[in-house]
Write an enzyme that holds these catalytic residues in place. Sequence first.
Site, mmCIF file in Angstrom:
data_model
loop_
_atom_site.group_PDB
_atom_site.id
_atom_site.type_symbol
_atom_site.label_atom_id
_atom_site.label_comp_id
_atom_site.label_asym_id
_atom_site.label_seq_id
_atom_site.Cartn_x
_atom_site.Cartn_y
_atom_site.Cartn_z
ATOM 1 N N ASP A 126 1.102 -0.964 -0.427
ATOM 2 C CA ASP A 126 0.319 -0.280 0.129
ATOM 3 C C ASP A 126 0.873 1.270 -0.085
ATOM 4 O O ASP A 126 0.089 2.548 0.178
ATOM 5 C CB ASP A 126 -0.646 -0.168 1.370
ATOM 6 C CG ASP A 126 -0.257 -0.021 2.618
ATOM 7 O OD1 ASP A 126 0.798 0.318 2.701
ATOM 8 O OD2 ASP A 126 -1.155 -0.680 3.051
ATOM 9 N N HIS A 141 6.419 -7.929 -1.424
ATOM 10 C CA HIS A 141 5.625 -8.667 -2.057
ATOM 11 C C HIS A 141 5.231 -7.361 -3.665
ATOM 12 O O HIS A 141 3.689 -7.399 -3.590
ATOM 13 C CB HIS A 141 3.757 -9.122 -1.180
ATOM 14 C CG HIS A 141 4.257 -10.081 -0.299
ATOM 15 N ND1 HIS A 141 3.192 -10.306 0.710
ATOM 16 C CD2 HIS A 141 4.932 -10.606 -0.499
ATOM 17 C CE1 HIS A 141 4.182 -11.578 0.957
ATOM 18 N NE2 HIS A 141 4.916 -11.739 0.527
ATOM 19 N N CYS A 169 0.939 -1.546 -22.097
ATOM 20 C CA CYS A 169 2.229 -0.978 -21.845
ATOM 21 C C CYS A 169 2.749 -0.298 -23.175
ATOM 22 O O CYS A 169 1.790 -0.368 -24.381
ATOM 23 C CB CYS A 169 3.634 -2.575 -22.432
ATOM 24 S SG CYS A 169 4.477 -1.921 -22.813
ATOM 25 N N THR A 210 0.777 -8.844 12.094
ATOM 26 C CA THR A 210 1.151 -9.945 10.282
ATOM 27 C C THR A 210 0.502 -11.430 11.811
ATOM 28 O O THR A 210 0.551 -11.291 12.074
ATOM 29 C CB THR A 210 1.816 -10.406 9.858
ATOM 30 O OG1 THR A 210 2.151 -11.368 8.467
ATOM 31 C CG2 THR A 210 3.619 -10.137 10.490
#
Length: 265
Positions: A126, A141, A169, A210
């Site tokens: 985020d 990640h 792209c 977590t």
Amino acid sequence: MHPPIDTDDLDVALDRAAERLRQAQRVAVLTGAGVSAESGLATFRGAGGLWEGHRVEDVATPFAFQRDPALVWRFYNARRANLRSVQPNPGHRALVALEDRFAQPEAQARDVSGSEPFALITQNVDGLHQAAGSRRVLELHGSLRRVRCTACTYLVDRGYEELPDLPRCAECGELLRPDVVWFEEMLPVETWKEAAKATAECQCFLVVGTSALVYPAAGLIDAARDVGAAVIEVNPEATSASRRGGLGLRGPSGVILPQLVQRLV
Ligand code: OAD
């Protein structure tokens, strides 16, 4: 619901945790979705979690993207849109203060090994740690801000701007994908190496928000224990990490982390 927090116990635990931090020369922190919960972002597991509304196999694997890229992009575009209105919370800001304390030039000058005194290792995509001002953030990640091409090396930070349903792209016209790590994919190699090194070299390892269920990230907690680091967990709930020992600070990170950092001054 988590059990009510015993504030006397918490006070003692905070003192002990602060002591461990004071004794450490190098600190590593592992964060997960819980650190952003107080910013209004859903965590993954549990009631109302992101994985409750979506099956991982439908939105977060390479095969899911191959099968239905529009569905996968809808999921990630919705998460990108969410981020436009959220702000870092006091937990993110306390981790900036922790980095300031450990990564001061004087502290680094004292450390003749040349190793970095502080690393913030995150499973979050985020960008809220960076938005708060954290400098050494290792994103295991990936990041929701970045997109990359499925065919060529094109990689770009698009912030949280609105993207087409199936973005293409700019270089070769092939389909873009979010630059996040999906299940069944490797973690970014250099970032993982740096995270493993920071863990192996720290004397104190903080685990924040977590569930410690997803590997290889969760394996860093065992790696920290193996090198004798003090493991401190900040989480309202006991997790698979707490069951393996260490010091638990039970409560939301937006409340606990500022108190912990305040005890260091
Ligand atoms: P989870 O949703 O598995 O766990 C969130 C944790 O945050 C839980 O242990 C909660 O108790 C805790 N929590 C909730 N509110 C909190 C608060 N205010 N303060 C502190 N802790 C709080 O999320 P992660 O552990 O981050 O991977 O999940 C790990 C990985 O699994 C994610 O990076 C993602 C997911 O599948 C990929 O997408 C590859």
